[in-house]
Design a protein around this motif. Structure first.
Motif, PDB file in Angstrom:
ATOM      1  N   ASN A  43      70.270 -22.554 -38.641  1.00 53.05           N
ATOM      2  CA  ASN A  43      69.239 -21.575 -38.998  1.00 53.05           C
ATOM      3  C   ASN A  43      69.825 -20.404 -39.778  1.00 53.05           C
ATOM      4  O   ASN A  43      69.207 -19.917 -40.731  1.00 53.05           O
ATOM      5  CB  ASN A  43      68.509 -21.085 -37.751  1.00 53.05           C
ATOM      6  CG  ASN A  43      67.549 -22.122 -37.223  1.00 53.05           C
ATOM      7  OD1 ASN A  43      67.003 -22.927 -37.966  1.00 53.05           O
ATOM      8  ND2 ASN A  43      67.341 -22.126 -35.923  1.00 53.05           N
ATOM      9  N   GLN A  44      71.017 -19.954 -39.396  1.00 50.07           N
ATOM     10  CA  GLN A  44      71.677 -18.872 -40.129  1.00 50.07           C
ATOM     11  C   GLN A  44      71.940 -19.289 -41.573  1.00 50.07           C
ATOM     12  O   GLN A  44      71.701 -18.525 -42.513  1.00 50.07           O
ATOM     13  CB  GLN A  44      73.007 -18.512 -39.472  1.00 50.07           C
ATOM     14  CG  GLN A  44      72.909 -17.750 -38.193  1.00 50.07           C
ATOM     15  CD  GLN A  44      74.293 -17.564 -37.562  1.00 50.07           C
ATOM     16  OE1 GLN A  44      75.316 -17.580 -38.251  1.00 50.07           O
ATOM     17  NE2 GLN A  44      74.330 -17.407 -36.254  1.00 50.07           N
ATOM     18  N   PHE A  45      72.428 -20.513 -41.737  1.00 52.01           N
ATOM     19  CA  PHE A  45      72.727 -21.020 -43.077  1.00 52.01           C
ATOM     20  C   PHE A  45      71.455 -21.085 -43.906  1.00 52.01           C
ATOM     21  O   PHE A  45      71.432 -20.629 -45.057  1.00 52.01           O
ATOM     22  CB  PHE A  45      73.380 -22.405 -42.991  1.00 52.01           C
ATOM     23  CG  PHE A  45      73.707 -22.989 -44.337  1.00 52.01           C
ATOM     24  CD1 PHE A  45      74.901 -22.663 -44.970  1.00 52.01           C
ATOM     25  CD2 PHE A  45      72.827 -23.849 -44.963  1.00 52.01           C
ATOM     26  CE1 PHE A  45      75.203 -23.192 -46.215  1.00 52.01           C
ATOM     27  CE2 PHE A  45      73.122 -24.374 -46.212  1.00 52.01           C
ATOM     28  CZ  PHE A  45      74.316 -24.043 -46.846  1.00 52.01           C
ATOM     29  N   ASN A  46      70.392 -21.645 -43.343  1.00 51.99           N
ATOM     30  CA  ASN A  46      69.134 -21.771 -44.085  1.00 51.99           C
ATOM     31  C   ASN A  46      68.564 -20.410 -44.467  1.00 51.99           C
ATOM     32  O   ASN A  46      68.059 -20.232 -45.582  1.00 51.99           O
ATOM     33  CB  ASN A  46      68.105 -22.571 -43.287  1.00 51.99           C
ATOM     34  CG  ASN A  46      68.401 -24.043 -43.307  1.00 51.99           C
ATOM     35  OD1 ASN A  46      69.043 -24.554 -44.211  1.00 51.99           O
ATOM     36  ND2 ASN A  46      67.931 -24.745 -42.295  1.00 51.99           N
ATOM     37  N   LEU A  73      79.875 -20.487 -43.505  1.00 49.47           N
ATOM     38  CA  LEU A  73      78.877 -21.158 -42.667  1.00 49.47           C
ATOM     39  C   LEU A  73      78.858 -22.658 -42.943  1.00 49.47           C
ATOM     40  O   LEU A  73      78.800 -23.465 -42.020  1.00 49.47           O
ATOM     41  CB  LEU A  73      77.483 -20.558 -42.907  1.00 49.47           C
ATOM     42  CG  LEU A  73      77.224 -19.170 -42.330  1.00 49.47           C
ATOM     43  CD1 LEU A  73      75.866 -18.640 -42.793  1.00 49.47           C
ATOM     44  CD2 LEU A  73      77.282 -19.193 -40.818  1.00 49.47           C
ATOM     45  N   ALA A  74      78.920 -23.030 -44.225  1.00 50.31           N
ATOM     46  CA  ALA A  74      78.925 -24.449 -44.593  1.00 50.31           C
ATOM     47  C   ALA A  74      80.144 -25.156 -44.013  1.00 50.31           C
ATOM     48  O   ALA A  74      80.045 -26.289 -43.521  1.00 50.31           O
ATOM     49  CB  ALA A  74      78.874 -24.605 -46.111  1.00 50.31           C
ATOM     50  N   GLY A  75      81.288 -24.490 -44.043  1.00 52.04           N
ATOM     51  CA  GLY A  75      82.501 -25.069 -43.470  1.00 52.04           C
ATOM     52  C   GLY A  75      82.378 -25.305 -41.981  1.00 52.04           C
ATOM     53  O   GLY A  75      82.811 -26.336 -41.456  1.00 52.04           O
ATOM     54  N   LYS A  76      81.766 -24.368 -41.283  1.00 49.12           N
ATOM     55  CA  LYS A  76      81.544 -24.529 -39.846  1.00 49.12           C
ATOM     56  C   LYS A  76      80.549 -25.664 -39.571  1.00 49.12           C
ATOM     57  O   LYS A  76      80.714 -26.429 -38.625  1.00 49.12           O
ATOM     58  CB  LYS A  76      81.027 -23.226 -39.234  1.00 49.12           C
ATOM     59  CG  LYS A  76      82.054 -22.121 -39.199  1.00 49.12           C
ATOM     60  CD  LYS A  76      81.450 -20.833 -38.666  1.00 49.12           C
ATOM     61  CE  LYS A  76      82.460 -19.693 -38.722  1.00 49.12           C
ATOM     62  NZ  LYS A  76      81.856 -18.409 -38.319  1.00 49.12           N
ATOM     63  N   MET A  77      79.534 -25.755 -40.414  1.00 45.15           N
ATOM     64  CA  MET A  77      78.524 -26.804 -40.235  1.00 45.15           C
ATOM     65  C   MET A  77      79.128 -28.191 -40.423  1.00 45.15           C
ATOM     66  O   MET A  77      78.717 -29.141 -39.758  1.00 45.15           O
ATOM     67  CB  MET A  77      77.361 -26.583 -41.209  1.00 45.15           C
ATOM     68  CG  MET A  77      76.489 -25.404 -40.845  1.00 45.15           C
ATOM     69  SD  MET A  77      75.227 -24.981 -42.082  1.00 45.15           S
ATOM     70  CE  MET A  77      74.450 -26.531 -42.419  1.00 45.15           C
ATOM     71  N   ASP A  78      80.092 -28.298 -41.335  1.00 47.56           N
ATOM     72  CA  ASP A  78      80.741 -29.587 -41.607  1.00 47.56           C
ATOM     73  C   ASP A  78      81.457 -30.152 -40.390  1.00 47.56           C
ATOM     74  O   ASP A  78      81.752 -31.338 -40.340  1.00 47.56           O
ATOM     75  CB  ASP A  78      81.735 -29.458 -42.758  1.00 47.56           C
ATOM     76  CG  ASP A  78      81.073 -29.452 -44.121  1.00 47.56           C
ATOM     77  OD1 ASP A  78      79.903 -29.865 -44.221  1.00 47.56           O
ATOM     78  OD2 ASP A  78      81.734 -29.019 -45.092  1.00 47.56           O
TER      79      ASP A  78
END
Length: 114
Positions: A43-46, A73-78
């Motif tokens: 949700n934070q990323f979006n 954030l993208a790196g954490k999501m990966d």
């Protein structure tokens, strides 16, 4: 006889949730919501992505800090399986929509071939 193509589009919209690709996406999203940490990160990323897009559309430049933040954030999501599964499900559904678009636009391509 004129065809109401919107009826066909509405029928496709009704049938889309019955496809395996949609059901997989729905299941992946439900699983993501169970992982509180992953869901919050998602949700934070979006939210940040939406803010940056609005900024770009209004002609403002995205700062280095903002770019770094979204990349972090993208790196954490990966690293989160629930998010990776959701992305894979989104990709499969998107491929279905691309295939449908190819079918729908075939008459236009054929028109220009003749």
């Amino acid at each position: 006889m004129a065809v109401n193509i919107y009826d066909t589009a509405n029928q496709l919209a009704k049938e889309l949730p019955q496809t395996q690709q949609f059901m997989n996406l729905q299941s992946s999203y439900a699983n993501l919501k169970k992982d509180v940490m992953a869901f919050n990160l998602f949700n934070q990323f979006n939210q940040l992505q939406e803010e940056l897009q609005k900024k770009q559309y209004s002609g403002e430049k995205v700062t280095e800090d903002e770019m770094k933040r979204i990349q972090d954030l993208a790196g954490k999501m990966d690293k989160m399986d629930a998010i990776k599964q959701l992305m894979a499900s989104e990709q499969a559904l998107n491929q279905l929509l691309v295939d449908m678009n190819e079918i729908i636009t075939e008459p236009i391509r054929n028109l220009y071939k003749n």
